[in-house]
Design a protein around this motif. Structure first.
Motif, PDB file in Angstrom:
ATOM      1  N   MET A   1       1.800   7.957   0.433  1.00  0.00           N
ATOM      2  CA  MET A   1       0.347   7.843   0.555  1.00  0.00           C
ATOM      3  C   MET A   1       0.009   7.501   1.982  1.00  0.00           C
ATOM      4  O   MET A   1       0.731   6.830   2.673  1.00  0.00           O
ATOM      5  CB  MET A   1      -0.103   6.727  -0.395  1.00  0.00           C
ATOM      6  CG  MET A   1      -1.301   5.928   0.006  1.00  0.00           C
ATOM      7  SD  MET A   1      -1.683   4.653  -1.207  1.00  0.00           S
ATOM      8  CE  MET A   1      -0.385   3.481  -0.966  1.00  0.00           C
ATOM      9  N   ARG A   2      -0.999   8.045   2.545  1.00  0.00           N
ATOM     10  CA  ARG A   2      -1.769   7.201   3.420  1.00  0.00           C
ATOM     11  C   ARG A   2      -3.197   7.414   3.032  1.00  0.00           C
ATOM     12  O   ARG A   2      -3.746   8.488   3.217  1.00  0.00           O
ATOM     13  CB  ARG A   2      -1.588   7.532   4.902  1.00  0.00           C
ATOM     14  CG  ARG A   2      -2.409   6.520   5.712  1.00  0.00           C
ATOM     15  CD  ARG A   2      -2.460   6.760   7.173  1.00  0.00           C
ATOM     16  NE  ARG A   2      -3.325   5.782   7.800  1.00  0.00           N
ATOM     17  CZ  ARG A   2      -3.780   5.921   9.028  1.00  0.00           C
ATOM     18  NH1 ARG A   2      -3.450   6.965   9.746  1.00  0.00           N
ATOM     19  NH2 ARG A   2      -4.563   4.998   9.546  1.00  0.00           N
ATOM     20  N   HIS A 313       7.372   3.934   4.473  1.00  0.00           N
ATOM     21  CA  HIS A 313       7.809   3.737   3.089  1.00  0.00           C
ATOM     22  C   HIS A 313       8.777   4.827   2.669  1.00  0.00           C
ATOM     23  O   HIS A 313       8.671   5.975   3.080  1.00  0.00           O
ATOM     24  CB  HIS A 313       6.630   3.600   2.123  1.00  0.00           C
ATOM     25  CG  HIS A 313       5.833   4.834   1.847  1.00  0.00           C
ATOM     26  ND1 HIS A 313       6.178   5.738   0.872  1.00  0.00           N
ATOM     27  CD2 HIS A 313       4.696   5.305   2.401  1.00  0.00           C
ATOM     28  CE1 HIS A 313       5.270   6.708   0.836  1.00  0.00           C
ATOM     29  NE2 HIS A 313       4.368   6.477   1.759  1.00  0.00           N
ATOM     30  N   ASP A 325       5.221  12.982   2.385  1.00  0.00           N
ATOM     31  CA  ASP A 325       4.853  11.612   2.009  1.00  0.00           C
ATOM     32  C   ASP A 325       5.994  10.993   1.234  1.00  0.00           C
ATOM     33  O   ASP A 325       6.073  11.131   0.035  1.00  0.00           O
ATOM     34  CB  ASP A 325       3.558  11.632   1.198  1.00  0.00           C
ATOM     35  CG  ASP A 325       3.000  10.242   0.957  1.00  0.00           C
ATOM     36  OD1 ASP A 325       3.515   9.291   1.564  1.00  0.00           O
ATOM     37  OD2 ASP A 325       2.050  10.107   0.166  1.00  0.00           O
ATOM     38  N   ASN A 326       6.903  10.331   1.879  1.00  0.00           N
ATOM     39  CA  ASN A 326       6.886   9.999   3.296  1.00  0.00           C
ATOM     40  C   ASN A 326       8.297  10.141   3.848  1.00  0.00           C
ATOM     41  O   ASN A 326       8.677   9.454   4.784  1.00  0.00           O
ATOM     42  CB  ASN A 326       6.342   8.567   3.452  1.00  0.00           C
ATOM     43  CG  ASN A 326       6.008   8.212   4.884  1.00  0.00           C
ATOM     44  OD1 ASN A 326       5.673   9.054   5.698  1.00  0.00           O
ATOM     45  ND2 ASN A 326       6.164   6.944   5.200  1.00  0.00           N
ATOM     46  N   GLU A 359       5.313   1.240  -1.972  1.00  0.00           N
ATOM     47  CA  GLU A 359       4.082   1.520  -1.226  1.00  0.00           C
ATOM     48  C   GLU A 359       3.063   2.223  -2.101  1.00  0.00           C
ATOM     49  O   GLU A 359       1.881   1.906  -2.086  1.00  0.00           O
ATOM     50  CB  GLU A 359       4.406   2.368   0.012  1.00  0.00           C
ATOM     51  CG  GLU A 359       3.271   2.407   1.031  1.00  0.00           C
ATOM     52  CD  GLU A 359       2.264   3.508   0.785  1.00  0.00           C
ATOM     53  OE1 GLU A 359       1.223   3.515   1.472  1.00  0.00           O
ATOM     54  OE2 GLU A 359       2.464   4.366  -0.095  1.00  0.00           O
ATOM     55  N   GLU A 360       3.539   3.184  -2.882  1.00  0.00           N
ATOM     56  CA  GLU A 360       2.620   4.009  -3.683  1.00  0.00           C
ATOM     57  C   GLU A 360       1.969   3.214  -4.816  1.00  0.00           C
ATOM     58  O   GLU A 360       1.005   3.658  -5.402  1.00  0.00           O
ATOM     59  CB  GLU A 360       3.359   5.227  -4.253  1.00  0.00           C
ATOM     60  CG  GLU A 360       3.908   6.180  -3.197  1.00  0.00           C
ATOM     61  CD  GLU A 360       2.819   6.942  -2.438  1.00  0.00           C
ATOM     62  OE1 GLU A 360       1.625   6.683  -2.679  1.00  0.00           O
ATOM     63  OE2 GLU A 360       3.177   7.792  -1.607  1.00  0.00           O
ATOM     64  N   ASP A 387       2.747   7.248   8.338  1.00  0.00           N
ATOM     65  CA  ASP A 387       2.610   7.613   6.925  1.00  0.00           C
ATOM     66  C   ASP A 387       1.563   8.704   6.721  1.00  0.00           C
ATOM     67  O   ASP A 387       0.782   8.639   5.775  1.00  0.00           O
ATOM     68  CB  ASP A 387       2.256   6.350   6.104  1.00  0.00           C
ATOM     69  CG  ASP A 387       2.286   6.609   4.607  1.00  0.00           C
ATOM     70  OD1 ASP A 387       2.804   7.668   4.193  1.00  0.00           O
ATOM     71  OD2 ASP A 387       1.769   5.765   3.854  1.00  0.00           O
ATOM     72  N   TYR A 453      -0.956  18.219   5.157  1.00  0.00           N
ATOM     73  CA  TYR A 453      -0.767  17.019   4.330  1.00  0.00           C
ATOM     74  C   TYR A 453      -1.586  17.077   3.040  1.00  0.00           C
ATOM     75  O   TYR A 453      -1.067  16.842   1.953  1.00  0.00           O
ATOM     76  CB  TYR A 453      -1.165  15.790   5.150  1.00  0.00           C
ATOM     77  CG  TYR A 453      -0.795  14.457   4.540  1.00  0.00           C
ATOM     78  CD1 TYR A 453       0.521  14.007   4.543  1.00  0.00           C
ATOM     79  CD2 TYR A 453      -1.766  13.639   3.974  1.00  0.00           C
ATOM     80  CE1 TYR A 453       0.860  12.779   4.006  1.00  0.00           C
ATOM     81  CE2 TYR A 453      -1.435  12.404   3.439  1.00  0.00           C
ATOM     82  CZ  TYR A 453      -0.126  11.969   3.456  1.00  0.00           C
ATOM     83  OH  TYR A 453       0.199  10.749   2.927  1.00  0.00           O
TER      84      TYR A 453
HETATM   85 ZN   LIG Z   1       2.652   7.621   2.019  1.00  0.00          ZN
END
Ligand SMILES: [Zn+2]
Length: 533
Positions: A1-2, A313, A325-326, A359-360, A387, A453
């Motif tokens: 994710m970002r 991450h 990702d990622n 992270e997710e 990210d 992305y």
């Molecule tokens: Zn990410």
């Protein structure tokens, strides 16, 4: 994710001002420098920063294990949801890759409260009679009592009772308060929420910002589940989560393949009040379990207790193989460590390379890291993270800190012509810098062009073929030199902000609105997350 949030745009905060620059040369010799010049990156010795660049760049741009490392992570380990056996394999991959890079590595355990795995999601249109016995679409399971729509569960969403939920479908459009008012009673119903296809970071922002209010309205009205229209075209599945704290969400939710969701919406419009579906989400929920962050470092020769963190991450979602990702940036972090180590240069301060998990699920792993290392936060000179896939890096988001810019410009001087020096001052939730930022630690998040992305975001199509290796090498060089330069400067890049300074920053950057919208505000006020009052 970002998840990139820029509610307040590019508000600028002039907090601490620049640290005065002293013309001070280190006595420690750069082991590779023929004339024994110091390698430090600050206003007075920018040429040494250029010397470091001259040593690190060839390591990154030449033959390297980068691509093979990334192939193993994506193609062989594959999608790696935190808490899954694949995640454990990814940790093994990271430890081995750091070792091969010649740097010290260890893992740090923390407790993940909940594990989650999606089961075989079923969504069946069961009424009205006469239309609900249509031949199933190609690829869908044959059904006796209806026809299937392609759907997947929301990540970290609750399971439905055995056999699923059967209920009337109410189309709530974009899910606004007006739409809910127009819908009337939603008690027991399964709601269908429309979405837009995103093409910009701002669209991705909306994908996370809209659901909390919709979920709240659904719960208040007593709805039994929510169906989200897929936001990627051509039946592409992706994982999305609306639970941002690692806990199981409050209402069953599924993402319906975009074309199937539009078909369902047309049925609902054609047969008002008569369309029913059965939704079965046999998700497997377990835990708590131990998870790990992978931590490696190159120790500083002068101030080893001061650190610069370069992080990314390691976890991903499960439909694709987590390349954009990622995975690409996890491989970048390891490669940056390898290149700095191979250059033979020693930094003044310690550079720590961290691959976070969780992270997710709401930056769970990096939050745990911050809690474990709370006593060291005063001496973390910067936390740098990547990210946003593989789009060109335009600069760093400095988390509301204009005071960091002058030093960063000196550090990046050798790469001036790369166009990566256009920094922004926004502060946002969305990746692993979040808890460092709230703790007042200087954070740098790479700002990147969208590139490919968004169409592949969390999707089955997020695979190695999407990664431009040449671009990844350039980003690796940038990341390595950023970490190196901040670690080797005579003076710190910026100070740690106090609670009072953070409160000003949170307000002036609009971070307060994000924290409120996403459910973090109480934790911030109570000091459970962020610098304690
Ligand atoms: Zn990410």
């Amino acid at each position: 994710m970002r998840r990139l949030f820029r509610l307040a745009g590019f508000l600028v905060l002039g907090l601490a001002g620049c640290v005065p620059v002293h013309a001070q040369l280190t006595t420690k010799k750069d082991p590779l420098a023929p004339s024994g010049q110091a390698a430090a990156c600050s206003a007075t010795d920018a040429s040494s920063c250029a010397q470091a660049a001259a040593k690190i760049l060839p390591q990154v741009m030449g033959a390297s294990p980068l691509e093979e490392n990334l192939r193993r992570l994506t193609d062989e380990v594959g999608g790696r949801v935190t808490g899954s056996p694949q995640m454990a394999k990814a940790v093994e991959w990271a430890v081995a890759a750091f070792r091969a890079a010649g740097v010290d590595v260890h893992t740090e355990k923390y407790k993940l409260g909940v594990t989650w795995a999606g089961g075989n999601t079923e969504l069946l249109v069961t009424a009205p009679a006469g239309v609900a016995h249509v031949t199933p679409p190609v690829g869908a399971a044959p059904a006796n009592d209806g026809f299937s729509l392609r759907a997947v569960s929301e990540a970290w969403g609750p399971a439905t009772p055995r056999g699923g939920i059967e209920a009337a479908v109410i189309d709530i459009g974009d899910g606004s308060a007006d739409e809910f008012a127009r819908a009337g009673s939603i008690r027991g119903a399964i709601l269908l929420a429309h979405t837009e296809i995103g093409t910009t970071w701002a669209d991705l922002f909306n994908e996370y910002l809209r659901p909390p209010d919709i979920i709240e309205r659904a719960l208040q009205g007593g709805a039994s589940a929510i169906l989200w229209m897929g936001a990627r075209e051509r039946l592409l599945f992706y994982r999305h989560t609306n639970s941002l704290n690692g806990e199981i969400d409050r209402i069953p939710q599924a993402i319906v393949a975009r074309e199937d969701a539009m078909r369902l919406a047309r049925f609902v419009a054609a047969y008002p009040g008569k369309v029913r579906v059965r939704l079965n989400l046999p998700n497997q929920i377990g835990g708590p379990v131990d998870q790990e962050n992978v931590v490696s470092e190159i120790r500083g020769y002068e101030k080893p207790d001061e650190t610069v963190i370069l992080g990314a991450h390691l976890d991903s979602w499960d439909f694709g193989t987590g390349a954009l990702d990622n995975g690409c940036n996890a491989a970048l972090v390891i490669e940056a460590a390898r290149a700095i180590k191979a250059s033979g240069l020693l930094p003044r301060r310690t550079i720590r390379f961290v691959l976070f998990s969780g992270e997710e699920q709401g930056t769970v792993g990096s939050f745990e890291y911050v809690k474990t290392h709370r006593a060291e936060l005063d001496k973390i000179r910067a936390m740098i993270t990547f990210d946003s896939g593989i789009g060109r890096v335009t600069g760093y988001s400095l988390g509301g800190r204009r005071d960091l810019e002058a030093g960063l410009r000196e550090v990046l001087k050798p790469l001036e012509s790369w166009g990566s020096n256009n920094h922004t001052y926004d502060a946002s939730f969305g990746t692993d810098n979040f808890d460092f930022l709230l703790e007042g630690v200087p954070t740098l998040v790479a700002n990147q062009e969208e590139a490919n992305y968004l169409p592949n975001y969390h999707a089955a199509s997020d695979t190695l073929d999407k990664v431009d290796i040449r671009e990844l090498k350039l980003h690796t060089a940038l990341a390595a030199l950023t970490a190196w330069g901040i670690a080797d400067r005579t003076e710190p890049l910026g100070k740690r902000l106090s609670r009072a300074e953070m409160e000003t920053l949170v307000k002036e950057t609009g971070l307060d609105q994000q924290l409120k919208a996403l459910g973090y505000w109480d934790a911030w006020l109570k000091g459970e997350r962020g610098r304690k009052p």
